[in-house]
Design an enzyme around this catalytic site. Sequence first.
Site, mmCIF file in Angstrom:
data_model
loop_
_atom_site.group_PDB
_atom_site.id
_atom_site.type_symbol
_atom_site.label_atom_id
_atom_site.label_comp_id
_atom_site.label_asym_id
_atom_site.label_seq_id
_atom_site.Cartn_x
_atom_site.Cartn_y
_atom_site.Cartn_z
ATOM 1 N N HIS A 22 0.820 -1.216 0.000
ATOM 2 C CA HIS A 22 0.000 0.000 0.000
ATOM 3 C C HIS A 22 0.856 1.269 0.000
ATOM 4 C CE1 HIS A 22 -3.349 -2.705 0.616
ATOM 5 N NE2 HIS A 22 -4.123 -1.692 0.255
ATOM 6 N N TRP A 77 -6.423 -6.697 -6.981
ATOM 7 C CA TRP A 77 -6.920 -7.812 -6.175
ATOM 8 C C TRP A 77 -6.024 -9.038 -6.332
ATOM 9 C CZ3 TRP A 77 -12.854 -7.782 -7.520
ATOM 10 C CH2 TRP A 77 -13.481 -6.731 -6.821
#
Length: 104
Positions: A22, A77
């Site tokens: 992230h 994903w």
Amino acid sequence: MKRKGFIMTVYPDKHDEYEKRHNEIWPEMVEELNQHGARNYSIFLDKQTNQLFGYIEIENEEKWDKMAKNSINQKWWEFMKPVMKTNSDNSPVSIDLKEVFHMD
């Protein structure tokens, strides 16, 4: 704007990797989030339970729901699948939370 809260699960040995991915989020993923009405997005980790608490503000549900079908999102994903619990379509297993209090 609509506020959304949700819970996901990161694998116990993948906390650092989840955060690293992230911290290095793809610019095209950020662009798609913005294009789909996402603002003020945060994810918090409870290391004791491996639970992730997500908070996001969206313009509207219809616009946000289209994000799931976006090719960049689907690649994200797939990229995140090794570090967290996912569904058969690689989407994170996510539990939506009901907002019971808000104060500006």
